[in-house]
Every structure is written in structure tokens, then in C-alpha cells.
Design a protein around this motif. Structure first.
Motif, PDB file in Angstrom:
ATOM      1  N   THR A 106     -41.455  12.442  70.337  1.00 44.41           N
ATOM      2  CA  THR A 106     -41.323  13.903  70.252  1.00 44.41           C
ATOM      3  C   THR A 106     -40.526  14.444  71.432  1.00 44.41           C
ATOM      4  OG1 THR A 106     -43.428  14.035  69.084  1.00 44.41           O
ATOM      5  CG2 THR A 106     -42.618  16.058  70.067  1.00 44.41           C
ATOM      6  N   TRP A 163     -36.914  13.601  70.880  1.00 48.14           N
ATOM      7  CA  TRP A 163     -36.313  14.396  69.806  1.00 48.14           C
ATOM      8  C   TRP A 163     -35.953  15.784  70.328  1.00 48.14           C
ATOM      9  CZ3 TRP A 163     -37.202  18.746  66.762  1.00 48.14           C
ATOM     10  CH2 TRP A 163     -36.493  18.799  65.570  1.00 48.14           C
ATOM     11  N   LYS A 170     -32.944  15.719  72.854  1.00 48.08           N
ATOM     12  CA  LYS A 170     -31.616  15.640  72.218  1.00 48.08           C
ATOM     13  C   LYS A 170     -31.150  16.998  71.713  1.00 48.08           C
ATOM     14  CE  LYS A 170     -31.710  10.892  70.548  1.00 48.08           C
ATOM     15  NZ  LYS A 170     -31.710  10.040  69.349  1.00 48.08           N
ATOM     16  N   THR A 186     -34.093  15.744  58.841  1.00 43.34           N
ATOM     17  CA  THR A 186     -34.720  14.468  59.174  1.00 43.34           C
ATOM     18  C   THR A 186     -35.740  14.071  58.115  1.00 43.34           C
ATOM     19  OG1 THR A 186     -34.395  14.872  61.528  1.00 43.34           O
ATOM     20  CG2 THR A 186     -36.041  13.229  60.930  1.00 43.34           C
TER      21      THR A 186
END
Length: 109
Positions: A79, A82, A85, A101
Motif C-alpha cells: 500500500t 502504491w 508511485k 488496477t
């Protein structure tokens, strides 16, 4: 996934311990209902070693409680990666990325 910073490692370690404390007992109950003979065997082993029979319960329960916390380490790390990014995105862009996703994962199944 190893943590990038000491702060992230601390948070992930704390969450893993918390998850073990919350989900570990539930996992022990599930395993005890699914395989009651396992706990009886562990009790017998404790008696063979001259220990308290209740210690046999810990032979099984302690590793299960540790195992219950391990997914939290990975999920929290994934998490954090993610979100890292997508650091410069707003909430709408994050929602679109999440939907894309999920769609990709469902399409692969």
C-alpha cells in the motif's frame, strides 16, 4: 518488500504486531476447530518433556499468531509503495488508478 526508511519499518512492525494480536487468536480458534488432534498431540509432547500440558497449546498457538501478522507486513508495504508511485495525484486520479488496477486483475482471472 523491505522498508525504505526506519520510520516505515517501525510502522510496519507495529501494525504486524497489532494484526497478530487481533487476528492471531481467531486463527488459533479456526485451526483448533479444523485440526483438534494437532493440539492434543502438542499437549502429549509437552507431557513427554515433563512440562505443563498447557505449554503444548503454546507450541501450536505461538507460531500461528506470528503467522497471522505476516500478511500485514506485506499489505502495508504494498500500500505504501502504491501510494508513493502516485504521490502527485489527487483523489480522483487515485480512484481511477485503483479502478484500472481492479479491472486489470479481474481481467487476468
Amino acid at each position: 518488500m523491505w522498508p525504505k526508511t526506519a520510520k516505515e519499518a517501525g510502522v510496519r512492525f507495529f501494525v504486524t504486531i497489532l494484526f497478530s494480536a487481533l487476528m492471531g487468536p481467531a486463527l488459533v480458534v479456526v485451526v483448533r476447530n479444523w485440526m483438534p488432534g494437532l493440539f492434543d498431540s502438542a499437549r502429549a509432547v509437552a507431557v513427554l518433556y515433563g512440562s505443563d500440558p498447557a505449554l503444548g497449546f503454546l507450541f501450536i498457538a505461538a507460531p500461528l499468531m506470528v503467522a497471522a501478522g505476516l500478511p500485514a507486513w506485506w499489505v502495508l508495504g504494498a500500500t505504501v509503495r502504491w501510494f508513493d508511485k502516485r504521490r502527485d495525484k489527487d483523489i480522483g486520479e487515485l480512484a481511477r488508478d485503483m479502478a484500472a488496477t481492479v479491472k486489470d486483475v479481474r481481467g487476468g482471472l
